[in-house]
Design a protein around this motif. Sequence first.
Motif, short mmCIF file in Angstrom:
data_model
loop_
_atom_site.label_atom_id
_atom_site.label_comp_id
_atom_site.label_asym_id
_atom_site.label_seq_id
_atom_site.Cartn_x
_atom_site.Cartn_y
_atom_site.Cartn_z
N LEU A 41 0.68 -1.33 -0.03
CA LEU A 41 -0.05 0.02 0.20
C LEU A 41 0.87 1.38 0.02
O LEU A 41 0.61 2.13 -0.77
N ALA A 42 2.07 1.17 0.82
CA ALA A 42 2.95 2.47 0.89
C ALA A 42 3.40 2.51 -0.57
O ALA A 42 3.66 3.82 -0.80
N TRP A 43 4.19 1.69 -0.95
CA TRP A 43 4.84 1.66 -2.32
C TRP A 43 3.79 2.16 -3.19
O TRP A 43 4.12 2.91 -4.18
N GLY A 44 2.68 1.86 -3.20
CA GLY A 44 1.57 2.44 -4.24
C GLY A 44 1.21 3.71 -4.21
O GLY A 44 1.22 4.39 -5.15
N ARG A 45 1.27 4.23 -2.89
CA ARG A 45 1.03 5.65 -2.65
C ARG A 45 2.11 6.43 -3.11
O ARG A 45 2.01 7.29 -3.79
N HIS A 46 3.54 5.78 -3.08
CA HIS A 46 4.65 6.59 -3.29
C HIS A 46 4.83 6.68 -4.75
O HIS A 46 4.96 7.71 -5.21
N ARG B 292 2.29 6.70 -7.04
CA ARG B 292 1.28 7.50 -7.63
C ARG B 292 1.79 9.00 -7.16
O ARG B 292 1.75 10.02 -8.20
N THR B 293 2.26 9.21 -6.08
CA THR B 293 2.76 10.61 -5.65
C THR B 293 3.96 11.11 -6.54
O THR B 293 3.85 12.08 -7.05
N SER B 294 4.76 10.12 -6.70
CA SER B 294 5.93 10.32 -7.56
C SER B 294 5.47 10.69 -8.95
O SER B 294 6.22 11.74 -9.71
N ARG B 295 4.69 9.89 -9.45
CA ARG B 295 4.23 10.19 -10.83
C ARG B 295 3.55 11.52 -11.02
O ARG B 295 3.80 12.03 -12.10
N THR B 296 2.82 11.82 -9.94
CA THR B 296 1.89 12.89 -10.20
C THR B 296 2.89 14.26 -10.06
O THR B 296 2.73 15.06 -10.66
N ASP B 297 4.06 14.24 -9.19
CA ASP B 297 5.03 15.10 -9.06
C ASP B 297 5.79 15.26 -10.29
O ASP B 297 5.97 16.45 -10.85
N THR B 298 6.28 14.08 -10.83
CA THR B 298 6.88 14.24 -12.27
C THR B 298 6.01 14.89 -13.38
O THR B 298 6.65 15.73 -14.23
N GLN B 299 4.79 14.56 -13.32
CA GLN B 299 3.91 15.01 -14.38
C GLN B 299 4.09 16.65 -13.97
O GLN B 299 4.05 17.53 -14.99
N GLN B 300 3.42 17.12 -12.88
CA GLN B 300 3.52 18.62 -12.63
C GLN B 300 4.92 19.26 -13.02
O GLN B 300 4.77 20.38 -13.69
N LEU B 301 5.91 18.67 -12.94
CA LEU B 301 7.22 19.29 -13.05
C LEU B 301 7.23 19.43 -14.58
O LEU B 301 7.81 20.41 -15.01
N LEU B 302 6.91 18.34 -15.29
CA LEU B 302 7.14 18.38 -16.75
C LEU B 302 6.22 19.46 -17.26
O LEU B 302 6.56 20.36 -18.20
N GLU B 303 4.97 19.62 -16.81
CA GLU B 303 3.99 20.52 -17.28
C GLU B 303 4.49 21.97 -16.83
O GLU B 303 4.48 23.03 -17.62
N HIS B 304 4.89 22.05 -15.70
CA HIS B 304 5.63 23.45 -15.27
C HIS B 304 6.83 23.90 -16.09
O HIS B 304 6.93 24.89 -16.43
#
Length: 125
Positions: free
Chosen positions: A96-101, A103-115
Amino acid sequence: MIYLAMLVALLGCMALLDARYKLFFFARPLAATITMAAGLAYFLAWDVWAISLGIFLHRESPLMTGIMLGPQLPLEEAFFLAFLCYQTMILFTGLLAWGRHRRTSRTDTQQLLEHDGGPRAGGAA
């Protein structure tokens, strides 16, 4: 005695993982204690039922203490069942913790790419 020592060592390893990543007892001690007690009670009841049907039989071994909790129920069985429950909960909460990590990492990476003008922001691919 060797088998019991190995089980205690394995429980200690699970506790180290738990402490390092705060997965089970170190995340929610009361809930973890209740869960472990319920799991241990369930599996011990299952063992007692199987023993009463003659399915589980204890054989003497020089690797075991010889201490019996009941007819055909060695002390080591309780420690094994505790290890089984703890290991399962460490695996479950760890996934569960790995899955949350992830998802969070993927979202952060997408936001960084968009920014930064990455492919999603219309920048050069």
